[in-house]
Design an enzyme around this catalytic site. Structure first.
Site, PDB file in Angstrom:
ATOM      1  N   GLY B  69       0.805  -1.213   0.000  1.00  0.00           N
ATOM      2  CA  GLY B  69       0.000   0.000   0.000  1.00  0.00           C
ATOM      3  C   GLY B  69       0.840   1.265   0.000  1.00  0.00           C
ATOM      4  N   ASN B 149      -7.697   4.082   8.782  1.00  0.00           N
ATOM      5  CA  ASN B 149      -7.103   2.939   9.463  1.00  0.00           C
ATOM      6  C   ASN B 149      -7.197   3.011  10.977  1.00  0.00           C
ATOM      7  OD1 ASN B 149      -5.257   5.022   8.390  1.00  0.00           O
ATOM      8  ND2 ASN B 149      -3.797   4.090   9.796  1.00  0.00           N
ATOM      9  N   GLN B 177      -7.507   0.013   3.658  1.00  0.00           N
ATOM     10  CA  GLN B 177      -8.303  -0.588   4.737  1.00  0.00           C
ATOM     11  C   GLN B 177      -9.667  -1.084   4.264  1.00  0.00           C
ATOM     12  OE1 GLN B 177      -7.559  -1.333   7.868  1.00  0.00           O
ATOM     13  NE2 GLN B 177      -5.503  -0.469   7.808  1.00  0.00           N
ATOM     14  N   ALA B 198      -2.397  -6.412  -0.030  1.00  0.00           N
ATOM     15  CA  ALA B 198      -2.913  -7.768   0.194  1.00  0.00           C
ATOM     16  C   ALA B 198      -2.968  -8.183   1.659  1.00  0.00           C
ATOM     17  CB  ALA B 198      -2.057  -8.771  -0.587  1.00  0.00           C
ATOM     18  N   HIS B 199      -2.017  -7.686   2.455  1.00  0.00           N
ATOM     19  CA  HIS B 199      -1.947  -8.227   3.824  1.00  0.00           C
ATOM     20  C   HIS B 199      -3.063  -7.728   4.733  1.00  0.00           C
ATOM     21  CE1 HIS B 199      -0.015  -4.868   6.237  1.00  0.00           C
ATOM     22  NE2 HIS B 199       0.260  -4.440   5.020  1.00  0.00           N
ATOM     23  N   THR B 235      11.214  -8.173 -11.992  1.00  0.00           N
ATOM     24  CA  THR B 235      10.590  -9.496 -12.071  1.00  0.00           C
ATOM     25  C   THR B 235       9.489  -9.583 -11.028  1.00  0.00           C
ATOM     26  OG1 THR B 235      12.641 -10.436 -12.862  1.00  0.00           O
ATOM     27  CG2 THR B 235      11.037 -11.978 -11.927  1.00  0.00           C
ATOM     28  N   CYS B 323       3.423   7.218  22.970  1.00  0.00           N
ATOM     29  CA  CYS B 323       4.377   6.157  23.248  1.00  0.00           C
ATOM     30  C   CYS B 323       4.334   5.076  22.196  1.00  0.00           C
ATOM     31  CB  CYS B 323       4.096   5.540  24.608  1.00  0.00           C
ATOM     32  SG  CYS B 323       4.834   6.497  25.900  1.00  0.00           S
TER      33      CYS B 323
HETATM   34  C1  LIG Z   1      -4.746   3.435   5.038  1.00  0.00           C
HETATM   35  C2  LIG Z   1      -3.433   2.765   4.799  1.00  0.00           C
HETATM   36  N1  LIG Z   1      -2.664   3.159   3.776  1.00  0.00           N
HETATM   37  C3  LIG Z   1      -1.479   2.577   3.517  1.00  0.00           C
HETATM   38  C4  LIG Z   1      -0.976   1.569   4.300  1.00  0.00           C
HETATM   39  C5  LIG Z   1       0.350   0.959   3.989  1.00  0.00           C
HETATM   40  O1  LIG Z   1       0.215  -0.322   3.438  1.00  0.00           O
HETATM   41  P1  LIG Z   1       1.449  -1.326   3.391  1.00  0.00           P
HETATM   42  O2  LIG Z   1       1.701  -1.760   4.772  1.00  0.00           O
HETATM   43  O3  LIG Z   1       0.980  -2.449   2.523  1.00  0.00           O
HETATM   44  O4  LIG Z   1       2.589  -0.591   2.777  1.00  0.00           O
HETATM   45  C6  LIG Z   1      -1.750   1.132   5.395  1.00  0.00           C
HETATM   46  C7  LIG Z   1      -1.264   0.043   6.265  1.00  0.00           C
HETATM   47  O5  LIG Z   1      -0.748   0.220   7.337  1.00  0.00           O
HETATM   48  C8  LIG Z   1      -2.998   1.746   5.645  1.00  0.00           C
HETATM   49  O6  LIG Z   1      -3.746   1.381   6.687  1.00  0.00           O
END
Ligand SMILES: Cc1ncc(COP(=O)(O)O)c(C=O)c1O
Lengths: 145, 390
Positions: B69, B149, B177, B198-199, B235, B323
């Site tokens: 992302g 997020n 998200q 993807a994660h 690649t 923190c």
């Molecule tokens: C709103 C948003 N944008 C971008 C990202 C970044 O994605 P990635 O961890 O795949 O680089 C995140 C993930 O933390 C996210 O929540």
């Protein structure tokens, strides 16, 4: 991230609470930054710290340093208590992560603030003690919930 | 263990892992080669691309794989700035974007671009009228995230997209998200670019994509070979792409059911916390909200302490306290919705998945009640507050 000692003092903090009619109370830190420590000291007529308690708002390191600092000043004379520095507290906790070092400084300042309060109440001067600089921001409690 | 940090990352689904494995073992060929081993990999990459394109109503040649992302966000903004910088130097975004977007914008400001960071209201919603008012003749890009997020608020993307389209300004949305969690269609939303990862949807880490609508003049992000239509050379991460495809396939198939279950769990958890823990505040919009997001601020206590205590009970969560953000300030999102610093320090984010159960929510509430009470007992702010109440 934290040493076992820090985790122990966070999980089982020593001396949490308050002392009614304490000889000296010191509050340092700033809620805005995320840490406030308040230390209560009970000092006897011979100038020995009979008891110490604390209340802390803050992270794991803030709680652990408060716990350790109050442990370390108990039974000490005022002059000895002044020697409980942030370094001493940190060493006793087997170290802190670099971003948390300020918590140990806060603990030192809280002890100094409590001693300062004691000195003011008793109209005495403590050799080597300067007026503590930290103060909490107050009067911001009207948030609606 | 009770895992409630699905906004940070999700568990790779077993069927996703299974789909990926052959592309580490027997099907290890380079997709750019002409022999059968390579074509098998190429076929799998294209299949994943089709699945992902279909999921958002796009064409397969509009999907560009990235390393996640953050890269997709960086690409969307930097390459637009480069390609359209001659036309104008103004970008509009919001104060609650992910750092992948905000730090990229700050970088561009140093390169001579001007960025307007829109305010949000107390629920985290962007005001479309304010956005319209911020548009200038030299505005080249609008970027507003789909779902936040931290606080889960879902922005009026279709409405903003319509405005951007009418004014002829490129529109990007960070849907990291939202993708795989709620239905998204690039035409209905009028978006020109969309970032996904993807994660966040039970796929592997380190693989994501940027959707770029046909016709958008956007510069190559990585120069080199002809992969990704020469716009992002290198690649392909074949196992990652296959895993992403499998995760999207799974997400689309199970979406309705997951939304229903997560929304129920979410609202149940929110309801119990609000009823049973005093002096708390729900952050984010109550209904325009990602199905799995719960975010509360608990007064008089600090987030990291809460997280450590939850961890000791086997509960994984996150916080927007200073923190945990690694700086002296609490989360920019919580400050943007108007929380005072000291209240933002006491925030807790619990992000659910359909794998969670109602029993787990009950356990979390019971543990949280004890933890909040214990930390308040220790808190000088609570002591002062109670003294004032008397
Ligand atoms: C709103 C948003 N944008 C971008 C990202 C970044 O994605 P990635 O961890 O795949 O680089 C995140 C993930 O933390 C996210 O929540």
């Amino acid at each position: 991230m934290y040493s076992e000692k820090v985790m122990d003092h966070f999980q089982n903090p020593r001396n949490v609470g308050e002392i009614e009619n304490a000889s000296g109370v010191g509050t340092v830190g700033n809620a805005k930054c995320g840490d406030i420590m308040r230390i209560f000291l009970d000092i006897d007529d011979n100038g020995v710290v009979r008891d110490a308690k604390f209340k802390t708002f803050g992270c794991g390191a803030a709680v652990a340093t408060s716990s350790m600092a109050t442990e370390m000043v108990k039974g000490k004379t005022i002059q000895e208590a002044l020697q409980v520095t942030n370094k001493a507290v940190m060493e006793a906790l087997d170290g802190l992560p670099p971003v948390k070092v300020h918590c140990s400084l806060l603990a030192e300042e809280a002890i100094h603030a409590a001693l300062w309060d004691y000195a003011e109440k008793h109209h005495i001067k403590i050799e080597g003690l300067e007026k503590p600089k930290n103060d909490i921001s107050e009067g911001e409690e009207e948030e609606q919930y | 263990m009770i895992y409630l940090d699905n906004a940070a990352t999700t568990r790779t689904a077993p069927e996703v892992l299974e789909a990926m494995l052959p592309y580490f073992t027997e099907n290890y060929g380079n997709p750019s080669t002409i022999y059968a081993l390579g074509s098998a990999a190429k076929k799998a990459v294209n299949q994943a691309r089709r699945t992902i394109a279909e999921a958002i109503g796009a064409k397969q040649e509009e999907i560009y794989f990235t390393a996640g992302g953050s890269e997709a966000d960086n690409w969307a903004v930097k390459a637009t700035a480069e390609a359209y910088g001659g036309k104008g130097k103004h970008i509009i975004t919001t104060k609650i974007e992910h750092h992948a977007m905000l730090h990229t914008c700050e970088y561009l400001e140093k390169q001579g671009f001007e960025v307007t960071y829109l305010d949000v209201d107390g629920d985290g919603l962007v005001d479309v009228e304010a956005l319209k008012a911020a548009i200038r003749p030299d505005t080249i890009l609008i970027s507003v995230m789909y779902g936040n997020n931290e606080i889960g608020t879902i922005e009026p993307i279709a409405e903003i997209g319509a405005v951007a389209k009418e004014r002829g300004i490129l529109f990007h949305t960070d849907a990291v998200q939202a993708f795989g969690q709620v239905p998204l269609n690039v035409d209905e939303l009028h978006v020109d670019m969309l970032s996904a990862s993807a994660h966040k949807l039970n796929g592997p880490k380190g693989i994501g994509m940027l959707y770029i609508r046909t016709g958008v003049k956007i510069r190559s992000f990585v120069h080199g070979g002809a992969q990704e239509r020469s716009r992002r050379a290198g690649t392909e991460n074949v196992p990652g792409i296959v895993g992403f495809g499998a995760a999207v396939e799974r997400a689309v198939r199970t979406m309705d059911e997951r939304i229903k279950k997560e929304t129920e769990l979410r609202d149940y958890l929110i309801g119990r916390i609000e009823k049973e823990i005093p002096y708390c505040r729900l952050n984010g919009h109550r209904t325009k909200r990602l199905p799995g997001n719960v975010n509360f601020a608990f007064r008089f206590i600090e987030g990291e302490s809460m997280l450590i205590m939850l961890d000791m009970k086997g509960i994984c969560a996150s916080s927007g306290s200073a923190c945990t953000s690694g700086s002296l300030d609490p989360s920019h999102v919580l400050l943007a919705i108007g929380l005072k610093h000291e209240i933002a320090h006491g925030s807790l984010r619990l992000t659910l998945s359909a794998e969670n159960t109602k029993e787990e929510m009950d356990t979390v509430v019971e543990e949280l009640k004890k933890i909040v009470a214990k930390l308040r007992e220790m808190s000088p702010l609570y002591q002062d507050f109670m003294a004032k109440q008397k």
